[in-house]
Each structure stands twice: as C-alpha cells, then as structure tokens.
Design a protein around this motif. Sequence first.
Motif: not given
Length: 454
Positions: A306-312
């Motif tokens: 989820x961190x990766x999905x939401x980073x940008x």
Amino acid sequence: MNNNDLEPSKQRVYPELALNIITRQDHNVSREQISENALKVLYRLHGAGFEAYLVGGGVRDLLLGGKPKDFDVATNATPEQIRQLFRNCRLIGRRFRLAHIMFGRDIIEVATFRGHHQENNKQLASQSEAGMLLRDNVYGTIDEDAERRDFTINAMYYNIADYSIHDYAGGREDMEDKLVRLIGDPETRYREDPVRMLRAIRFAVKLDFDIEEETAAPIEHLAPLLRDIPAARLYEESLKMLQSGYGLETYHLMREYDLFQQLFPTIAQYFSEEYDSQTELMLDLALDSTDQRIEEGKRINPAFMFAAMLWYPMMEQAKELMHSHNFNDYDAVMEASNRILDEVVKRIAIPRRHTATIREIWQLQLRLPRRTGKRAFRLMELNKFRAGFDFLEMRGEVEGGETKQLADWWETFQTAGRNMRQAMVTDLDGTTATGKPSSRRRRSPRKKKSKTSS
Ligand code: ATP
Ligand code: MG
C-alpha cells in the motif's frame, strides 16, 4: 455515473439447476488430496447422520489439478447441531452464520445449507433497496444452497457418503471450457453482492479462465456498486486480489473493468492512457515484486504494497502543500500522508498497525538522502530500514536520476565492509563541503574544546 442510475432489480430470479452426479470413477478427486482435518469433519458429520460435502474452492482446485488454499464444508446440520458435535467449534459471523472447527492453526469452515428468502422473514434475511443481501441466515436444502453460490465452478459438492461429486450448475463443462460463469442472472447476482464482480476477476486470473460473456457484460456498468460495500470487507478482498500471487495481472484486469478505480479513486486519478505515469510504473513494480516474493515463499507485508501504491499520489499532495502553505518537505509529507491515508481508509479499511508502517516507510524516504556523519550507520540500525531501502530501490527504477544514484549508494553501503563504509561517508562529507568528491581519506578528528579554555 451515479448510484441512482442503478435501478434495483424488482425480483430475485432463480435459475432451474440440473443436477449432474459425477461418480467416483469419473473424477480425479481422491481422499488423499483432502486435508486430514477436513476429512475428520466430513466423517464426523456423516457419522452423526447429517449430509456432509466438501464444497467451493477445495473441490474446484482439486478437480483442476491444483492445490486448494483451504477446505470448506457444507452440511444440513444447523450451527447449533454442529457445535454439539465438535468440542473445538466456534460460531462466527452475522451476515453469514458459520461454524469454525479449530485444529490448532488450521480452521475448517462449516456452513449450513442456505435457503431462499421468504418475503416476511426480516429477522433472518434482509436485503437493501439496491437489492443487496444484508443478512442471510435462512437454512435450506443442498439444491437451494447450490443456487445461492456465485459461480458454476464453485457449486460442486464432493459427497463424503459415496465420494461422488454433485455438479449443480454445469461447473464441470465450464471447467473444460475454462469459463468463469455466474449462476443465474448476472445483474441480479451482482446487485445482491457486488463483491462477486471482484471474485469473477480474481478467479479468472488465478485459474487462467475467461469470464463468460454474459457474466462479464454488466460489470463495468455496475462497478460503482462497490461503493456500498463496508470498508473492512473491501480491505480483505483487496488483499485476496493483490496478495495471492497474481496481483499484477489481477490489478490490470480490475482496471479494464473499472473496478480498481472504484476501490482506489485516490490512485486512479493519476492513471494515464499510456499506463506510464509514475504512479502506474510504481504499481507495476510493487505488484510484480509481491508476486515474485510469494512465488519464492518469502514473507509479504501489506503495508509495503500500500505504501508503494500510494506514494506518488501522496507526493503530489505534498508538493501542492509546499507551494500553497510554504511547508518544508518534512511537514508537507506528514500532512499529505494524513490526508491520503484518511481518504483511503474510508473505502479500504487498512488497519492502524499497517498505516503506521506506511508512514514509517514514507518518512524514511526523507531520511535516506541524509547520510553524513553517523547518520548512515544509525539509519541501518532502524527496524524498518530494509523496507525503506527496498522502497527506495523501486523509486529509483521509476524516477532514475538522483534517486537511482541514492539507491545504488545504499546498495553498495550495505554490502561493504566497515572501512569501505566509513570511506563512503567521508566521501559524502567531501562532496557536500566542496561540491566535489574529497581527495583526502579522512579529516583528522577535531579536538574537543576544553571547557576551561579561555
Ligand atoms: P479460494 O478460497 O480459493 O479463494 P473459494 O471459491 O473457496 O476460493 P471462498 O471465499 O473460500 O472462495 O468461498 C467458498 C465458497 O463459498 C465459494 O466457492 C462459493 O461457492 C461460496 N461463496 C463465497 N463467496 C460468495 C459470494 N460472495 N456469493 C456467493 N457465493 C459465495
Ligand atoms: Mg475457500
């Protein structure tokens, strides 16, 4: 489109199901493939005079030559009767009342056959205005139970009494044709439970089946119904979709049907026609690496994904805040993290322990560039360092440039010996002081000023 366009259907339409019994010699499911605990449960129920069947994914995956994730049992015994047969039994669930038979960490789920709803039985069954099932505790016969199941391939029952398989909805034929097909009228079945749209995608990808035409047709139009599903259930489903080993392909198929956009509007606003925004590149990388880790039997952490999905999306907000509020980068990321996570958990109830980790991973991204003095050594000691670094590497692949250089630096630093590490940090000190790499190995340590010196 808004939800009001989706007219609730007036009536439930039950299909006429034709039972086909596949005898033991005509199928490949043997008792050796069924878990010992599931067999115990089946035999105990049967021994007590009840009907007992293995049903759902267990039968489906065995018929297809796969390895089932778990074994579910269906019976005509009521939850109370089940409880009386098993000491290690817990009754759970409101929407569906179920018995869990516990064998240490292994749980066999036992469900009583569901029946059709009667008009005036609001206590046991209820349906929302949009045609959605809210409570579903009317018990029935196995025939009725079969009609209530979602897909034809999921409505096959392995009978412990004679080892035959009861195929109620043509599941065997659909298996041969590799088709995911809803039982009954697709639109009605999706309205009853919109999560079936997600399940159709999930099984199609996992089994490498096509979604049968009529089953596929209404999905895009009905996708907005997912907004009515409780966030806790959508969290569970999203893990099954994205963290079961086929996440990348599942996401792409969800996206084709406009389903991913319903679950994660925060992310979807950064989708592009070419599938090449930073958000999309990161999604591909994160889901692909999750799939690989699962294949290699490594542990996976939902927080990381989820961190990766939401980073940008989070960084976009952070940049806006730096502009509009003159925030420094740290404050901007903190505030943007709050906003993004608040927004996401309303739809997908990511538990608190995971959102805490997501924040940690994000904050580390701000600290990883600062490596001088003792900083790099201290960062490596942190609990979440490994996650933070893996995350930085993915960003490096997406962004290239300085981020990639920074990821490479950390990669070298981690594998280097003590002296080399010190030299790397010293070089950084030189770089920041002069703009060029230092030519000296190390400055002599500064003498501490004595307190008494005048
Ligand atoms: P897997 O466990 O491999 O993900 P499964 O088919 O066993 O797949 P479960 O969620 O364990 O899926 O459900 C077990 C069975 O219960 C299904 O096979 C299906 O028959 C029935 N079922 C589950 N969810 C639904 C639903 N939303 N609507 C109708 N039937 C359902
Ligand atoms: Mg299952």
